[in-house]
Design an enzyme around this catalytic site. Structure first.
Site, short mmCIF file in Angstrom:
data_model
loop_
_atom_site.label_atom_id
_atom_site.label_comp_id
_atom_site.label_asym_id
_atom_site.label_seq_id
_atom_site.Cartn_x
_atom_site.Cartn_y
_atom_site.Cartn_z
CG HIS A 135 -7.43 -2.20 8.68
ND1 HIS A 135 -7.14 -1.39 7.73
CD2 HIS A 135 -7.61 -1.95 9.79
CE1 HIS A 135 -6.25 -0.66 8.67
NE2 HIS A 135 -6.71 -0.97 9.97
CD GLU A 182 -4.67 -3.16 0.32
OE1 GLU A 182 -5.52 -4.15 0.38
OE2 GLU A 182 -4.19 -2.38 1.24
CG HIS A 214 -1.76 1.02 1.28
ND1 HIS A 214 -3.29 0.73 1.81
CD2 HIS A 214 -2.08 2.28 0.82
CE1 HIS A 214 -3.97 1.77 1.55
NE2 HIS A 214 -3.39 2.60 1.00
C1 LIG Z 1 -6.62 -0.93 2.86
C2 LIG Z 1 -6.06 -1.53 4.18
O1 LIG Z 1 -6.72 -2.12 4.90
C3 LIG Z 1 -4.86 -1.30 5.07
O2 LIG Z 1 -4.76 -2.03 5.83
C4 LIG Z 1 -3.74 -1.14 4.54
O3 LIG Z 1 -3.12 -1.69 3.32
C5 LIG Z 1 -2.77 -0.91 5.61
O4 LIG Z 1 -1.86 0.21 5.36
P1 LIG Z 1 -0.86 0.55 6.52
O5 LIG Z 1 0.19 -0.57 6.71
O6 LIG Z 1 -0.18 1.90 6.06
O7 LIG Z 1 -1.44 0.84 7.89
N1 LIG Z 2 -6.05 -4.77 2.84
C1 LIG Z 2 -5.39 -4.93 4.12
C2 LIG Z 2 -4.42 -5.10 4.33
O1 LIG Z 2 -3.35 -5.34 3.19
C3 LIG Z 2 -3.57 -5.28 5.47
O2 LIG Z 2 -4.03 -4.77 6.65
P1 LIG Z 2 -3.48 -4.92 8.31
O3 LIG Z 2 -3.49 -6.51 8.41
O4 LIG Z 2 -2.14 -4.47 8.00
O5 LIG Z 2 -4.39 -4.09 9.07
#
Ligand SMILES: CC(=O)[C@@H](O)[C@H](O)COP(=O)(O)O
Ligand SMILES: NCC(=O)COP(=O)(O)O
Length: 237
Positions: free
Chosen positions: A190, A70, A43
């Site tokens: 998440h 993402e 991401h």
């Molecule tokens: C889209 C999503 O759910 C996120 O969890 C993301 O990919 C995590 O990003 P961070 O690692 O920046 O918190």
């Molecule tokens: N799309 C969610 C993700 O990639 C990971 O979220 P998290 O486990 O870091 O909260």
């Protein structure tokens, strides 16, 4: 069978904290796939505080399972996505300065914007997924904008389940049932973790993929700590 896509943002966070190349992000991506993960998620955020845009480019040659990028579909991000051509782009409506993702799309309000982005991704052969709360109107809106999949935003479930409230799964089950009826693929992510993933999976029909990062990397530290401390102690005898 639900695919596990490992989110490696946190590996980049650790690497960037010292400015060098430890831990090596590309090696970790290779390793999680070798260990059985069927996808790698990143991401890249506008401030590049963890994943850098160059990491995304470098990972193209390393990820041989599903590559999921993402982010908020701003111009720079979409340019990167079209350059990397991942298996899937997950569109997330997060603010530039967000600590982490904290809301799903309003698929009704942002209908024409999402339609435009999704159409362009389809022309480029990239599967789309959009990050949504488990709200039926938003799932219907996701169908209208033409996305291939939704990613259910699971923070609320994870928080409530951690407090012992199993009923928090209900809106997610209903959202997944509706998504399936509408022919949308279902991803989720998440704050999913070893504590909650089995219950979540067992209550979500047709769950295609989960992306997990924060908990998975933290759990890897906890579960590996004893081994590594002992390896140091043996070397110090
Ligand atoms: C889209 C999503 O759910 C996120 O969890 C993301 O990919 C995590 O990003 P961070 O690692 O920046 O918190
Ligand atoms: N799309 C969610 C993700 O990639 C990971 O979220 P998290 O486990 O870091 O909260």
């Amino acid at each position: 069978m639900t695919k596990l896509s490992v989110n490696i943002n946190k590996i980049a966070t650790l690497r960037n904290s010292r400015g060098g190349d430890v831990p090596n992000l590309l090696q970790v991506a290779k390793d999680v796939q070798k260990f059985g993960a069927e996808g790698v998620t990143i991401h890249p955020r506008p401030d590049e505080r963890h994943i850098r845009y160059q990491d995304a480019r470098d990972l193209v040659n390393v990820v041989y399972t599903e590559f999921n990028i993402e982010g908020n579909p701003m111009d720079n991000f979409m340019k990167l996505v079209f350059e990397c051509k991942p298996t899937q782009v997950t569109l997330v409506p997060d603010a530039v300065d967000a600590l982490t993702s904290n809301a799903g799309w309003d698929t009704v309000k942002h209908k024409s914007f999402l339609q435009d982005v999704i159409t362009e991704c389809r022309l480029q052969g990239i599967r789309t997924s959009i990050f949504v709360d488990p709200v039926l109107e938003m799932i219907e809106g996701a169908k209208v904008v033409g996305t291939d999949r939704i990613e259910l935003y699971t923070e609320e479930f994870a928080t409530q389940y951690g407090l012992g409230n199993e009923k928090a799964i209900i809106p997610y089950t209903k959202a997944a049932e509706l998504a399936s009826e509408l022919g949308l693929g279902i991803n989720a992510g998440h704050d999913l973790s070893l504590d909650n993933i089995e219950f979540f999976k067992n209550n979500i029909p047709n769950l295609l993929e989960v992306s997990i990062g924060h908990a998975l990397i933290s759990e890897s530290l906890y579960l590996g700590l004893e081994n590594v401390v002992n390896m140091y102690i043996r070397k110090l005898q």
